[in-house]
Write an enzyme that holds these catalytic residues in place. Structure first.
Site, PDB file in Angstrom:
ATOM      1  N   PRO A   1       0.813  -1.224   0.000  1.00  0.00           N
ATOM      2  CA  PRO A   1       0.000   0.000   0.000  1.00  0.00           C
ATOM      3  C   PRO A   1       0.843   1.269   0.000  1.00  0.00           C
ATOM      4  O   PRO A   1       2.021   1.230   0.362  1.00  0.00           O
ATOM      5  CB  PRO A   1      -0.825  -0.128   1.295  1.00  0.00           C
ATOM      6  CG  PRO A   1      -0.173  -1.186   2.100  1.00  0.00           C
ATOM      7  CD  PRO A   1       0.629  -2.039   1.202  1.00  0.00           C
TER       8      PRO A   1
ATOM      9  N   GLY B   1       6.836   3.074   2.917  1.00  0.00           N
ATOM     10  CA  GLY B   1       8.289   3.231   2.993  1.00  0.00           C
ATOM     11  C   GLY B   1       9.071   2.654   1.830  1.00  0.00           C
ATOM     12  O   GLY B   1      10.277   2.435   1.943  1.00  0.00           O
TER      13      GLY B   1
ATOM     14  N   THR C   1       9.855   4.034  -1.177  1.00  0.00           N
ATOM     15  CA  THR C   1      10.826   5.006  -1.690  1.00  0.00           C
ATOM     16  C   THR C   1      11.956   5.222  -0.695  1.00  0.00           C
ATOM     17  O   THR C   1      13.129   5.301  -1.079  1.00  0.00           O
ATOM     18  CB  THR C   1      10.129   6.351  -1.994  1.00  0.00           C
ATOM     19  OG1 THR C   1       9.047   6.130  -2.902  1.00  0.00           O
ATOM     20  CG2 THR C   1      11.095   7.347  -2.601  1.00  0.00           C
TER      21      THR C   1
ATOM     22  N   HIS D   1     -26.753   8.982  16.266  1.00  0.00           N
ATOM     23  CA  HIS D   1     -26.071   8.134  15.278  1.00  0.00           C
ATOM     24  C   HIS D   1     -24.755   7.599  15.864  1.00  0.00           C
ATOM     25  O   HIS D   1     -24.500   6.385  15.836  1.00  0.00           O
ATOM     26  CB  HIS D   1     -25.794   8.953  14.012  1.00  0.00           C
ATOM     27  CG  HIS D   1     -25.163   8.179  12.902  1.00  0.00           C
ATOM     28  ND1 HIS D   1     -25.865   7.735  11.814  1.00  0.00           N
ATOM     29  CD2 HIS D   1     -23.872   7.765  12.699  1.00  0.00           C
ATOM     30  CE1 HIS D   1     -25.054   7.080  11.000  1.00  0.00           C
ATOM     31  NE2 HIS D   1     -23.832   7.090  11.520  1.00  0.00           N
ATOM     32  N   GLU D   2     -23.930   8.501  16.404  1.00  0.00           N
ATOM     33  CA  GLU D   2     -22.639   8.086  16.965  1.00  0.00           C
ATOM     34  C   GLU D   2     -22.826   7.258  18.235  1.00  0.00           C
ATOM     35  O   GLU D   2     -22.039   6.339  18.499  1.00  0.00           O
ATOM     36  CB  GLU D   2     -21.763   9.312  17.250  1.00  0.00           C
ATOM     37  CG  GLU D   2     -21.473  10.204  16.050  1.00  0.00           C
ATOM     38  CD  GLU D   2     -20.912   9.457  14.848  1.00  0.00           C
ATOM     39  OE1 GLU D   2     -20.255   8.416  15.047  1.00  0.00           O
ATOM     40  OE2 GLU D   2     -21.145   9.907  13.712  1.00  0.00           O
TER      41      GLU D   2
END
Length: 510
Positions: A125, A129, A131, A343-344
């Site tokens: 993904p 790291g 590069t 909702h939360e």
């Protein structure tokens, strides 16, 4: 063939126009002034050129060398970055140390008839790291680091990409020992098919030829990086080109701790900051995310005129990276604020009861495009998930919408992202993991004539989880109301405050 046809059309167009002028002058206006006839002829040629200007530019010969010089944007330098600047990738570094030994002690390998790998492919993904590892390898071997992006070799004109590939390898041979790093190599190394894209195919063919054409003792190593290894042409992946294929994944807790140490070593930290705690809270985050979080925390400390970076700055930075920028003056209606709170609360309650993740914080402070969020992290890094655990995740995701329906007898658009994620997990359960009534098999939707059977299984999973979510919320409605009311009062609830509220509600029920 196409260019020849364009030339013929242009020539005919000019000829017909000139013939028309000749007939017009000789038959219609025989006494027409010579200067005027010349002007008419010139005008026709100019108009014809303007109409076919783009085609003329395509027919002009292309100077490949000039294009390579002006468009190629490769870096060509020595680097001071070493493996000391890389954290959380110990296994990969151990593998690369063999390459370093190869390059610095060539004789002992030559005696055994061993050859240094020509190419290394990093895949995984974004932000993990890849590069940095390539740069560090160049630093450790004191090699010239020559970097390029795969998209730099994709051009309109046939032969330009291949020319740039040749120039890249010529530069590497001239600067040996050197490391060629091609980021997003899938842009140039995609699988060849029946599509008529001769420029793309020529570029890939040239890359294959160049990787075959240099000897391992020339001191050149090619490193490719991609997050789409499935798209690469098989000829590129075969031994002799990319001899090492190394997966660079998201760091585990131990690796995250090491990465945090690297990114905070030059930053003054307050005693309240626990890097171990931060490593636990940042599950799923890549090295790039962690670097951004540490930098954001430092910026926040400067803005607050602090001499050290505290726990508060890191928590704020973590929320910024995960949920987005906090809105200072949000224009949220009271009705929307109430919906967001319940909702939360629905998400948090189901997450706690089903023990999905550790709830760190619940908030209805708008961030990014969200009116609220539940900050939750796994208790530990897990490589495998059971069917029950996946269904619990879906149930928690659907808890927000279920809570809205129970409290307001209505649903809103606020569950859009929840539904997308729930559908994604259900799809993986059916098509990838064989966790449906269709049995222990996988499905490739591109190969199916009809996706109806898969859709039905996805519906079954989501509907059963939604029914379970409503059941849990109805049984604990008093707790949902208590959490929502506390959110409306304080806007956010911490892990400790949620525990206190939970105990109070349990005591009231007894």
């Amino acid at each position: 063939m196409k260019k020849n046809l364009h030339i013929i059309i242009l020539a005919l167009s000019i000829f017909i126009n000139l013939l028309f002028i000749y007939i017009f002058i000789s038959e219609v206006k025989p006494n027409l002034n010579l200067n005027l006839s010349f002007i008419l002829t010139a005008a026709v040629i100019v108009v014809t050129y303007l109409l076919f200007k783009n085609k003329f530019s395509e027919l002009m010969p292309v100077n490949y060398n000039n294009i390579t010089e002006t468009k190629e944007d490769t870096s060509h330098r020595k680097t001071n970055i070493t493996f000391k600047d890389v954290a959380g990738l110990d296994e990969v570094i151990d593998e690369l140390k063999v390459i370093i030994d190869f390059m610095t002690n060539t004789e002992k390998y030559n005696k055994m008839g061993a050859k240094i790998p020509k190419g290394i492919l990093f895949y995984g993904p974004p932000g993990t790291g890849k590069t940095l590892l390539a740069t560090a390898l160049a630093g450790e071997t004191n090699s010239t680091f020559i970097s390029a992006s795969g998209s730099e070799f994709v051009e309109k004109y046939v032969g330009v990409g291949a020319s740039r590939i040749r120039a890249l390898f010529a530069k590497a041979k001239k600067s040996a020992p050197s490391i060629i790093f091609i980021d997003e190599i899938d842009a140039v190394g995609t699988k060849r098919n029946t599509d008529n894209n001769s420029e793309k195919d020529q570029t890939l063919n040239q890359l294959l030829v160049e990787m075959d054409g240099f000897n391992s003792n020339e001191g050149i190593i090619v490193i490719g990086a991609t997050n789409r290894i499935d798209m690469l042409d098989e000829a590129l992946l075969r031994p002799g080109r990319f001899d090492r294929t190394i997966h660079i994944g998201a760091p585990n807790m131990k690796a995250r701790l090491e990465i945090l140490k690297v990114h905070t070593r030059n930053k003054p930290l307050d005693e309240s900051v626990s890097l171990s705690e931060l490593a636990r809270k940042t599950h799923g985050m890549t090295g790039a995310h962690l670097a951004a979080m540490c930098n954001e925390a430092a910026i926040l400390a400067v803005m607050k005129n602090k001499s050290k970076i505290g726990k508060e700055e890191f928590e704020e930075a973590l929320e910024r990276v995960i949920a987005g920028l906090k809105k200072k003056n949000p224009s949220v209606l009271e009705k929307e604020r109430n919906i967001a709170a319940y909702h939360e609360a629905g998400h948090a309650l189901i997450g706690k009861i089903l023990n999905v993740n550790t709830i760190e914080k619940i908030s209805i402070v708008p961030r990014g495009e969200a009116l609220g969020y539940v900050l939750n992290f796994p208790k530990e890094d897990a490589f495998l998930l059971t069917k029950t655990e996946l269904k619990n995740k879906i149930t928690m995701l659907l808890g927000g919408r279920a809570s809205e329906e129970i409290i307001f007898n209505e649903i809103s658009t606020g569950a859009e992202n929840d539904l997308k994620e729930a559908t994604k997990i259900a799809y993986q359960m059916v098509c990838n993991y064989g966790m449906s009534e269709l049995g222990n098999r996988v499905f490739d939707l591109h190969m199916l004539k009809s996706t109806e059977i898969v859709d039905k299984e996805i519906d079954k999973i989501i509907n059963s989880c939604y029914i379970l979510a409503k059941k849990i919320l109805l049984e604990n409605k008093h707790k949902v109301i208590a959490i929502a009311e506390k959110l409306l009062e304080k806007e956010s609830i911490t892990k400790e405050e949620l525990e206190t509220l939970w105990e109070e509600e349990n005591t009231l029920c007894v």
